[in-house]
Design an enzyme around this catalytic site. Sequence first.
Site, PDB file in Angstrom:
ATOM      1  N   ARG A  71       0.833  -1.208   0.000  1.00 17.01           N
ATOM      2  CA  ARG A  71       0.000   0.000   0.000  1.00 17.01           C
ATOM      3  C   ARG A  71       0.869   1.260   0.000  1.00 17.01           C
ATOM      4  NH1 ARG A  71      -4.059  -0.653   4.743  1.00 17.01           N
ATOM      5  NH2 ARG A  71      -4.789   1.396   4.047  1.00 17.01           N
ATOM      6  N   GLN A 106     -10.237   9.344   8.184  1.00 16.06           N
ATOM      7  CA  GLN A 106     -10.037   7.929   8.506  1.00 16.06           C
ATOM      8  C   GLN A 106      -8.913   7.378   7.637  1.00 16.06           C
ATOM      9  OE1 GLN A 106     -14.093   5.765   8.980  1.00 16.06           O
ATOM     10  NE2 GLN A 106     -14.479   7.514   7.644  1.00 16.06           N
ATOM     11  N   HIS A 124      -7.127   7.128  12.253  1.00 16.57           N
ATOM     12  CA  HIS A 124      -6.652   5.745  12.120  1.00 16.57           C
ATOM     13  C   HIS A 124      -5.158   5.669  11.842  1.00 16.57           C
ATOM     14  CE1 HIS A 124     -11.044   4.693  10.881  1.00 16.57           C
ATOM     15  NE2 HIS A 124     -10.920   4.856  12.175  1.00 16.57           N
ATOM     16  N   CYS A 132       7.569   1.129  17.334  1.00 18.07           N
ATOM     17  CA  CYS A 132       8.300  -0.049  17.823  1.00 18.07           C
ATOM     18  C   CYS A 132       7.433  -0.806  18.822  1.00 18.07           C
ATOM     19  CB  CYS A 132       9.599   0.426  18.502  1.00 18.07           C
ATOM     20  SG  CYS A 132      10.524  -0.920  19.258  1.00 18.07           S
ATOM     21  N   CYS A 173      13.688  -1.203  15.148  1.00 18.92           N
ATOM     22  CA  CYS A 173      13.959   0.059  15.850  1.00 18.92           C
ATOM     23  C   CYS A 173      15.408  -0.004  16.345  1.00 18.92           C
ATOM     24  CB  CYS A 173      12.979   0.117  17.031  1.00 18.92           C
ATOM     25  SG  CYS A 173      13.357   1.328  18.285  1.00 18.92           S
ATOM     26  N   GLY A 212     -17.073  10.628   1.270  1.00 17.67           N
ATOM     27  CA  GLY A 212     -16.399   9.405   0.812  1.00 17.67           C
ATOM     28  C   GLY A 212     -16.174   8.373   1.882  1.00 17.67           C
ATOM     29  N   SER A 214     -18.078   4.997   3.977  1.00 19.03           N
ATOM     30  CA  SER A 214     -19.230   4.069   4.025  1.00 19.03           C
ATOM     31  C   SER A 214     -19.907   4.124   5.388  1.00 19.03           C
ATOM     32  CB  SER A 214     -18.753   2.638   3.745  1.00 19.03           C
ATOM     33  OG  SER A 214     -17.750   2.288   4.701  1.00 19.03           O
ATOM     34  N   GLU A 240     -23.133   7.051  -3.284  1.00 28.47           N
ATOM     35  CA  GLU A 240     -24.354   6.298  -2.937  1.00 28.47           C
ATOM     36  C   GLU A 240     -24.810   6.707  -1.543  1.00 28.47           C
ATOM     37  OE1 GLU A 240     -22.596   2.446  -3.256  1.00 28.47           O
ATOM     38  OE2 GLU A 240     -21.652   2.558  -1.272  1.00 28.47           O
TER      39      GLU A 240
HETATM   40  C1  BV8 Z   1     -12.436   0.115  18.364  1.00 26.74           C
HETATM   41  C2  BV8 Z   1      -6.610   1.705   9.521  1.00 26.74           C
HETATM   42  C3  BV8 Z   1     -12.692  -0.889  20.406  1.00 26.74           C
HETATM   43  C4  BV8 Z   1      -5.910   0.494   9.097  1.00 26.74           C
HETATM   44  C5  BV8 Z   1      -8.973   1.227   9.861  1.00 26.74           C
HETATM   45  C6  BV8 Z   1     -19.969  -3.877  15.601  1.00 26.74           C
HETATM   46  C7  BV8 Z   1     -20.655  -2.672  15.648  1.00 26.74           C
HETATM   47  C8  BV8 Z   1     -19.991  -1.468  15.819  1.00 26.74           C
HETATM   48  C9  BV8 Z   1     -18.597  -1.460  15.943  1.00 26.74           C
HETATM   49  C10 BV8 Z   1     -17.929  -2.658  15.888  1.00 26.74           C
HETATM   50  C11 BV8 Z   1     -18.594  -3.861  15.723  1.00 26.74           C
HETATM   51  N1  BV8 Z   1     -17.665  -4.846  15.695  1.00 26.74           N
HETATM   52  C12 BV8 Z   1     -16.443  -4.310  15.843  1.00 26.74           C
HETATM   53  C13 BV8 Z   1     -16.583  -2.988  15.987  1.00 26.74           C
HETATM   54  C14 BV8 Z   1     -15.539  -2.014  16.194  1.00 26.74           C
HETATM   55  C15 BV8 Z   1     -14.792  -1.761  14.882  1.00 26.74           C
HETATM   56  C16 BV8 Z   1     -15.748  -1.458  13.766  1.00 26.74           C
HETATM   57  O1  BV8 Z   1     -16.285  -0.378  13.684  1.00 26.74           O
HETATM   58  N2  BV8 Z   1     -15.920  -2.457  12.873  1.00 26.74           N
HETATM   59  C17 BV8 Z   1     -16.809  -2.252  11.746  1.00 26.74           C
HETATM   60  C18 BV8 Z   1     -16.207  -2.939  10.509  1.00 26.74           C
HETATM   61  C19 BV8 Z   1     -18.188  -2.803  12.092  1.00 26.74           C
HETATM   62  N3  BV8 Z   1     -14.002  -0.606  15.147  1.00 26.74           N
HETATM   63  C20 BV8 Z   1     -12.783  -0.778  15.666  1.00 26.74           C
HETATM   64  O2  BV8 Z   1     -12.270  -1.861  15.870  1.00 26.74           O
HETATM   65  C21 BV8 Z   1     -12.057   0.502  16.045  1.00 26.74           C
HETATM   66  N4  BV8 Z   1     -11.588   0.331  17.374  1.00 26.74           N
HETATM   67  O3  BV8 Z   1     -13.634   0.175  18.240  1.00 26.74           O
HETATM   68  O4  BV8 Z   1     -11.823  -0.223  19.490  1.00 26.74           O
HETATM   69  C22 BV8 Z   1     -11.997  -0.861  21.678  1.00 26.74           C
HETATM   70  C23 BV8 Z   1     -12.553  -0.115  22.704  1.00 26.74           C
HETATM   71  C24 BV8 Z   1     -11.928  -0.111  23.899  1.00 26.74           C
HETATM   72  C25 BV8 Z   1     -10.747  -0.837  24.082  1.00 26.74           C
HETATM   73  C26 BV8 Z   1     -10.194  -1.564  23.018  1.00 26.74           C
HETATM   74  C27 BV8 Z   1     -10.814  -1.568  21.812  1.00 26.74           C
HETATM   75  C28 BV8 Z   1     -10.865   0.720  15.129  1.00 26.74           C
HETATM   76  C29 BV8 Z   1     -11.376   1.070  13.756  1.00 26.74           C
HETATM   77  C30 BV8 Z   1     -10.182   1.493  12.893  1.00 26.74           C
HETATM   78  C31 BV8 Z   1      -9.804   0.346  11.974  1.00 26.74           C
HETATM   79  N5  BV8 Z   1      -8.750   0.800  11.064  1.00 26.74           N
HETATM   80  N6  BV8 Z   1      -7.983   1.628   9.066  1.00 26.74           N
HETATM   81  C32 BV8 Z   1      -5.659   0.532   7.611  1.00 26.74           C
HETATM   82  O5  BV8 Z   1      -6.052   1.511   6.940  1.00 26.74           O
HETATM   83  O6  BV8 Z   1      -5.061  -0.443   7.143  1.00 26.74           O
HETATM   84  S1  BV8 Z   1     -10.570   1.340   9.302  1.00 26.74           S
HETATM   85  C33 BV8 Z   1     -10.628   1.370   7.621  1.00 26.74           C
HETATM   86  O7  BV8 Z   1     -12.007   1.503   7.294  1.00 26.74           O
HETATM   87  C34 BV8 Z   1      -9.965   2.581   6.978  1.00 26.74           C
HETATM   88  O8  BV8 Z   1      -9.406   3.501   7.887  1.00 26.74           O
HETATM   89  C35 BV8 Z   1     -11.114   3.247   6.283  1.00 26.74           C
HETATM   90  O9  BV8 Z   1     -10.963   4.589   6.173  1.00 26.74           O
HETATM   91  C36 BV8 Z   1     -12.198   2.892   7.218  1.00 26.74           C
HETATM   92  C37 BV8 Z   1     -13.583   3.171   6.831  1.00 26.74           C
HETATM   93  O10 BV8 Z   1     -13.732   2.817   5.503  1.00 26.74           O
HETATM   94  P1  BV8 Z   1     -14.068   4.046   4.523  1.00 26.74           P
HETATM   95  O11 BV8 Z   1     -13.011   5.072   4.674  1.00 26.74           O
HETATM   96  O12 BV8 Z   1     -15.471   4.466   4.746  1.00 26.74           O
HETATM   97  O13 BV8 Z   1     -13.876   3.388   3.116  1.00 26.74           O
HETATM   98  P2  BV8 Z   1     -14.861   2.364   2.410  1.00 26.74           P
HETATM   99  O14 BV8 Z   1     -14.091   1.692   1.320  1.00 26.74           O
HETATM  100  O15 BV8 Z   1     -15.560   1.541   3.439  1.00 26.74           O
HETATM  101  O16 BV8 Z   1     -15.994   3.297   1.750  1.00 26.74           O
HETATM  102  C38 BV8 Z   1     -15.648   4.169   0.704  1.00 26.74           C
HETATM  103  C39 BV8 Z   1     -16.854   5.076   0.532  1.00 26.74           C
HETATM  104  O17 BV8 Z   1     -16.512   6.063  -0.437  1.00 26.74           O
HETATM  105  C40 BV8 Z   1     -18.068   4.353   0.006  1.00 26.74           C
HETATM  106  O18 BV8 Z   1     -19.215   4.841   0.684  1.00 26.74           O
HETATM  107  C41 BV8 Z   1     -18.117   4.755  -1.477  1.00 26.74           C
HETATM  108  O19 BV8 Z   1     -19.457   4.861  -1.948  1.00 26.74           O
HETATM  109  C42 BV8 Z   1     -17.513   6.115  -1.429  1.00 26.74           C
HETATM  110  N7  BV8 Z   1     -16.824   6.532  -2.655  1.00 26.74           N
HETATM  111  C43 BV8 Z   1     -16.084   5.773  -3.499  1.00 26.74           C
HETATM  112  N8  BV8 Z   1     -15.594   6.559  -4.487  1.00 26.74           N
HETATM  113  C44 BV8 Z   1     -16.001   7.828  -4.221  1.00 26.74           C
HETATM  114  C45 BV8 Z   1     -16.793   7.819  -3.062  1.00 26.74           C
HETATM  115  N9  BV8 Z   1     -17.367   8.926  -2.547  1.00 26.74           N
HETATM  116  C46 BV8 Z   1     -17.149  10.086  -3.208  1.00 26.74           C
HETATM  117  N10 BV8 Z   1     -16.404  10.178  -4.324  1.00 26.74           N
HETATM  118  C47 BV8 Z   1     -15.821   9.079  -4.855  1.00 26.74           C
HETATM  119  N11 BV8 Z   1     -15.083   9.195  -5.979  1.00 26.74           N
HETATM  120 ZN    ZN Z   2      12.277   0.356  20.043  1.00 28.11          ZN
END
Ligand code: BV8
Ligand code: ZN
Length: 266
Positions: A71, A106, A124, A132, A173, A212, A214, A240
């Site tokens: 990436r 994000q 994020h 490290c 590190c 942008g 979801s 959408e």
């Molecule tokens: C936490 C970094 C807890 C890494 C990322 C059930 C219900 C609710 C929550 C949860 C659940 N089960 C688990 C959870 C928690 C979980 C979560 O929310 N899961 C989801 C999947 C249900 N969340 C977590 O784990 C978070 N931490 O809750 O901790 C906790 C609490 C206490 C103590 C300990 C722990 C951590 C979440 C962060 C995860 N890391 N990324 C990496 O990047 O590799 S998230 C990842 O998804 C990216 O950051 C990304 O940005 C993010 C969201 O995705 P989007 O950015 O929205 O992108 P996506 O592709 O989905 O959508 C694109 C959109 O753009 C679409 O709508 C499309 O239509 C639109 N689009 C496309 N082209 C265009 C456009 N719009 C306009 N113009 C265009 N041209």
């Molecule tokens: Zn270190």
Amino acid sequence: MTTTAMGEARAALSGARRVAVLTGAGISAESGVPTFRGAGGLWRRFSALDLATPEAWADDPGLVWEFYDYRRRVMADKAPNAGHQALAAFEARLAEAGRPFTLVTQNVDGLHEVAGSSRVVHLHGSLWRVRCVGCGRESENRDVPITPAYEGAGDPGADVVGRGFGPEDLPRCGCGGVVRPAVVWFGESLRDEDLRAAFTAAAECDALLVVGTSAVVYPAAGLVPHAKRGGAVVIEVNLEETPATAWVDHHLTGPSGEVLPELLAP
Ligand code: BV8
Ligand code: ZN
């Protein structure tokens, strides 16, 4: 999207003194950066959700680094698009007028900063920072490949089997500990200062732009109802409808690279 929808959204935005923005992977789509849940969201037979987890790291850190190295490599020829640039210009105009502005993203690709945005909250983390696992030291790292062992690695093909990288191939590190990508994985907590900055901006703003995303990942998606409860007008820009659409006052359908320059024009 109809001109009246754009006209109404522009009128609502011009009436807002303090503005906050939440962006997701969609704003970088027109720069050629694959989104998470769209077509390009797969790498080999994995979805990002499989690899962006502490479990995947514990199981095979070499594979997780191959995914992130890929990436980072993909970003080499990617540039901000008109959507990123419109946000940066808008931020500069608000700053001149003394109007508070906060951009919460994000995304981890760094394109907002390249476009000139300065007040950016990275919910994020960043592809360009590492941490490290031994001493916790975090630093910027732009090495591509991440280590010489990863030269030519990362082929995203579905049938490609990884080379199997071992501990000796991993970036280290100065203390000898392994460094990991400084991004927030699923199941990991976000940094308190980032959460506080984001939720304060959402609560205090008069207008929130949601661009942008979801709106399925929490706590980021929780910023939308939070802003609404704080009395903000909410404007969504997306191809959408999303789960956030139920909360918004104006939904502008279209690519952010086309919609934002018109919505944010002086
Ligand atoms: C936490 C970094 C807890 C890494 C990322 C059930 C219900 C609710 C929550 C949860 C659940 N089960 C688990 C959870 C928690 C979980 C979560 O929310 N899961 C989801 C999947 C249900 N969340 C977590 O784990 C978070 N931490 O809750 O901790 C906790 C609490 C206490 C103590 C300990 C722990 C951590 C979440 C962060 C995860 N890391 N990324 C990496 O990047 O590799 S998230 C990842 O998804 C990216 O950051 C990304 O940005 C993010 C969201 O995705 P989007 O950015 O929205 O992108 P996506 O592709 O989905 O959508 C694109 C959109 O753009 C679409 O709508 C499309 O239509 C639109 N689009 C496309 N082209 C265009 C456009 N719009 C306009 N113009 C265009 N041209
Ligand atoms: Zn270190």
